[in-house]
Design a protein around this motif. Structure first.
Motif, mmCIF file in Angstrom:
data_model
loop_
_atom_site.group_PDB
_atom_site.id
_atom_site.type_symbol
_atom_site.label_atom_id
_atom_site.label_comp_id
_atom_site.label_asym_id
_atom_site.label_seq_id
_atom_site.Cartn_x
_atom_site.Cartn_y
_atom_site.Cartn_z
ATOM 1 N N MET A 1 0.814 -1.190 0.000
ATOM 2 C CA MET A 1 0.000 0.000 0.000
ATOM 3 C C MET A 1 0.859 1.255 0.000
ATOM 4 N N LYS A 2 1.987 1.221 0.757
ATOM 5 C CA LYS A 2 2.855 2.388 0.832
ATOM 6 C C LYS A 2 3.496 2.684 -0.518
ATOM 7 N N LYS A 3 3.702 1.655 -1.350
ATOM 8 C CA LYS A 3 4.287 1.871 -2.666
ATOM 9 C C LYS A 3 3.272 2.511 -3.631
ATOM 10 N N MET A 4 1.990 2.304 -3.398
ATOM 11 C CA MET A 4 0.956 2.854 -4.280
ATOM 12 C C MET A 4 0.579 4.287 -3.909
ATOM 13 N N LEU A 5 0.871 4.726 -2.691
ATOM 14 C CA LEU A 5 0.486 6.052 -2.233
ATOM 15 C C LEU A 5 1.060 7.167 -3.113
ATOM 16 N N PRO A 6 2.329 7.147 -3.490
ATOM 17 C CA PRO A 6 2.829 8.214 -4.372
ATOM 18 C C PRO A 6 2.111 8.219 -5.739
ATOM 19 N N TRP A 7 1.769 7.033 -6.231
ATOM 20 C CA TRP A 7 1.046 6.959 -7.512
ATOM 21 C C TRP A 7 -0.355 7.548 -7.385
ATOM 22 N N LEU A 8 -1.047 7.238 -6.306
ATOM 23 C CA LEU A 8 -2.379 7.779 -6.087
ATOM 24 C C LEU A 8 -2.346 9.304 -5.955
ATOM 25 N N ILE A 9 -1.368 9.816 -5.241
ATOM 26 C CA ILE A 9 -1.240 11.264 -5.083
ATOM 27 C C ILE A 9 -0.957 11.915 -6.436
ATOM 28 N N THR A 10 -0.105 11.301 -7.231
ATOM 29 C CA THR A 10 0.221 11.833 -8.555
ATOM 30 C C THR A 10 -1.012 11.839 -9.459
ATOM 31 N N ILE A 11 -1.787 10.770 -9.429
ATOM 32 C CA ILE A 11 -2.999 10.680 -10.247
ATOM 33 C C ILE A 11 -4.015 11.729 -9.807
ATOM 34 N N LEU A 12 -4.237 11.878 -8.502
ATOM 35 C CA LEU A 12 -5.171 12.884 -7.997
ATOM 36 C C LEU A 12 -4.711 14.302 -8.351
ATOM 37 N N LEU A 13 -3.427 14.552 -8.260
ATOM 38 C CA LEU A 13 -2.879 15.857 -8.624
ATOM 39 C C LEU A 13 -3.079 16.131 -10.115
ATOM 40 N N ALA A 14 -2.867 15.125 -10.948
ATOM 41 C CA ALA A 14 -3.063 15.281 -12.396
ATOM 42 C C ALA A 14 -4.524 15.576 -12.710
#
Length: 157
Positions: free
Chosen positions: A1-14
């Motif tokens: 889950m911790k590895k996916m958090l930066p991806w989720l933040i990047t997607i939400l920011l985009a």
């Protein structure tokens, strides 16, 4: 889950940036479309020379007291119209045929017009433009610069 958090933040920011850009660009693009209408009106005004009051009276004519039903038979309209022609000779020609040719054109156009089309200034301008085009086709000589609604009453019966 911790590895996916930066991806989720990047997607939400985009997604947030895309939505923000859409809010900025949509009004700007629709603003350019609305600017085309005043430019078209300015182009039409450029076609007609600037006239003094006396000169304007010499080339203008009126039709008053038009009363008829609209496309929706539950509505009637009463209106007066003014017409600006390109010269005095065209006005003379217009005056001769206004009751036998021009007034029927106005009544026929009103019969095909829905009440909603005449409720706004834009709709009335479009009506005047259509009317100008139709009348220009039937004028024996000269050119109609514009037609304007000078008095207007729309009523449900």
């Amino acid at each position: 889950m911790k590895k996916m958090l930066p991806w989720l933040i990047t997607i939400l920011l985009a997604i947030t940036l895309i939505a923000g850009a859409a809010f900025v660009l949509i009004p700007a693009l629709s603003g350019k479309k609305s600017e085309a209408t005043p430019n078209a009106q300015a182009a039409q005004a450029e076609q007609l020379p600037r006239l003094s009051a006396d000169e304007l009276v010499e080339v203008s004519s009126e039709i008053t007291g038009i009363k008829t039903n609209l496309a929706d038979a539950d509505y009637i309209v009463q209106m007066n119209l003014s017409f600006q022609l390109n010269d005095a000779k065209a006005k003379e020609s217009f005056e001769k045929i206004k009751d036998i040719s021009i007034k029927p054109i106005v009544i026929q156009l009103l019969a095909d017009t829905k009440p909603d089309e005449l409720r706004t200034a834009k709709g009335r301008d479009q009506f005047s433009d259509k009317l100008t085009d139709l009348i220009n086709k039937s004028l024996p000589e000269g050119h109609l610069g514009n037609a304007k609604i000078t008095d207007f009453l729309l009523a449900a019966i």
